[in-house]
Write a protein that holds these residues in place. Structure first.
Motif, PDB file in Angstrom:
ATOM      1  N   LEU A   1      61.066 -18.190 -13.576  1.00 34.06           N
ATOM      2  CA  LEU A   1      61.724 -17.744 -14.805  1.00 34.06           C
ATOM      3  C   LEU A   1      60.732 -17.021 -15.710  1.00 34.06           C
ATOM      4  N   LEU A   2      59.525 -17.556 -15.829  1.00 36.77           N
ATOM      5  CA  LEU A   2      58.497 -16.901 -16.646  1.00 36.77           C
ATOM      6  C   LEU A   2      58.166 -15.510 -16.114  1.00 36.77           C
ATOM      7  N   LYS A   3      58.067 -15.378 -14.816  1.00 38.22           N
ATOM      8  CA  LYS A   3      57.770 -14.077 -14.220  1.00 38.22           C
ATOM      9  C   LYS A   3      58.901 -13.076 -14.495  1.00 38.22           C
ATOM     10  N   GLU A   4      60.137 -13.546 -14.401  1.00 45.82           N
ATOM     11  CA  GLU A   4      61.271 -12.666 -14.680  1.00 45.82           C
ATOM     12  C   GLU A   4      61.329 -12.281 -16.153  1.00 45.82           C
ATOM     13  N   LEU A   5      61.040 -13.236 -17.036  1.00 47.22           N
ATOM     14  CA  LEU A   5      60.989 -12.915 -18.464  1.00 47.22           C
ATOM     15  C   LEU A   5      59.888 -11.903 -18.753  1.00 47.22           C
ATOM     16  N   ALA A   6      58.722 -12.114 -18.149  1.00 46.57           N
ATOM     17  CA  ALA A   6      57.607 -11.182 -18.359  1.00 46.57           C
ATOM     18  C   ALA A   6      57.994  -9.779 -17.893  1.00 46.57           C
TER      19      ALA A   6
END
Length: 133
Positions: A39-44
């Motif tokens: 999720l963090l990678k997608e948000l980034a």
């Protein structure tokens, strides 16, 4: 992706609860950590696309906190700082990462972390083939 829901999850996440314990919940905790990292990678990626520098940096810093030995997390953060012209912070992050790896694992960062960014430009520190001490 529903950014508001993702942001709410980001605010509520507290880390790997019981992930290292020998209980059935540990495998679920590990799965949740992997999903949160994704999720963090997608948000980034989203924040990079919409050029939201503040939230991009926050997402990358959380990713590094959750994955303190990840060359990929450091590379993304260094690239971000280089893109916004904050070379001093890029060097600071790199040096901190290198110290952590040496003190905890007795290894150096991968060559890709120290030499070139993803776009094959000159080294983020503007020195060819550098290895910072």
């Amino acid at each position: 992706m529903d950014i508001e829901r993702a942001e709410a999850l980001l605010q509520d996440y507290r880390g790997e609860f019981m992930a290292t314990m020998a209980y059935p919940i540990a495998s679920k905790a590990n799965l949740m950590n992997k999903l949160f990292t994704q999720l963090l990678k997608e948000l980034a990626h989203y924040y990079e696309q919409v050029q939201d520098v503040k939230n991009l940096e926050r997402s990358l810093l959380i990713d590094l906190k959750l994955n303190p030995y990840s060359d990929q997390a450091v590379q993304q953060l260094i690239k971000h700082y280089a893109n916004i012209g904050n070379r001093a912070e890029a060097i600071k992050i790199y040096r901190s990462f290198k110290r952590t790896l040496l003190s905890k694992l007795n290894v150096l960062p991968m060559k890709e972390t120290t030499t070139k960014s993803d776009d094959k430009k000159a080294c983020w520190c503007r020195k060819p083939a550098c290895f910072y001490s």
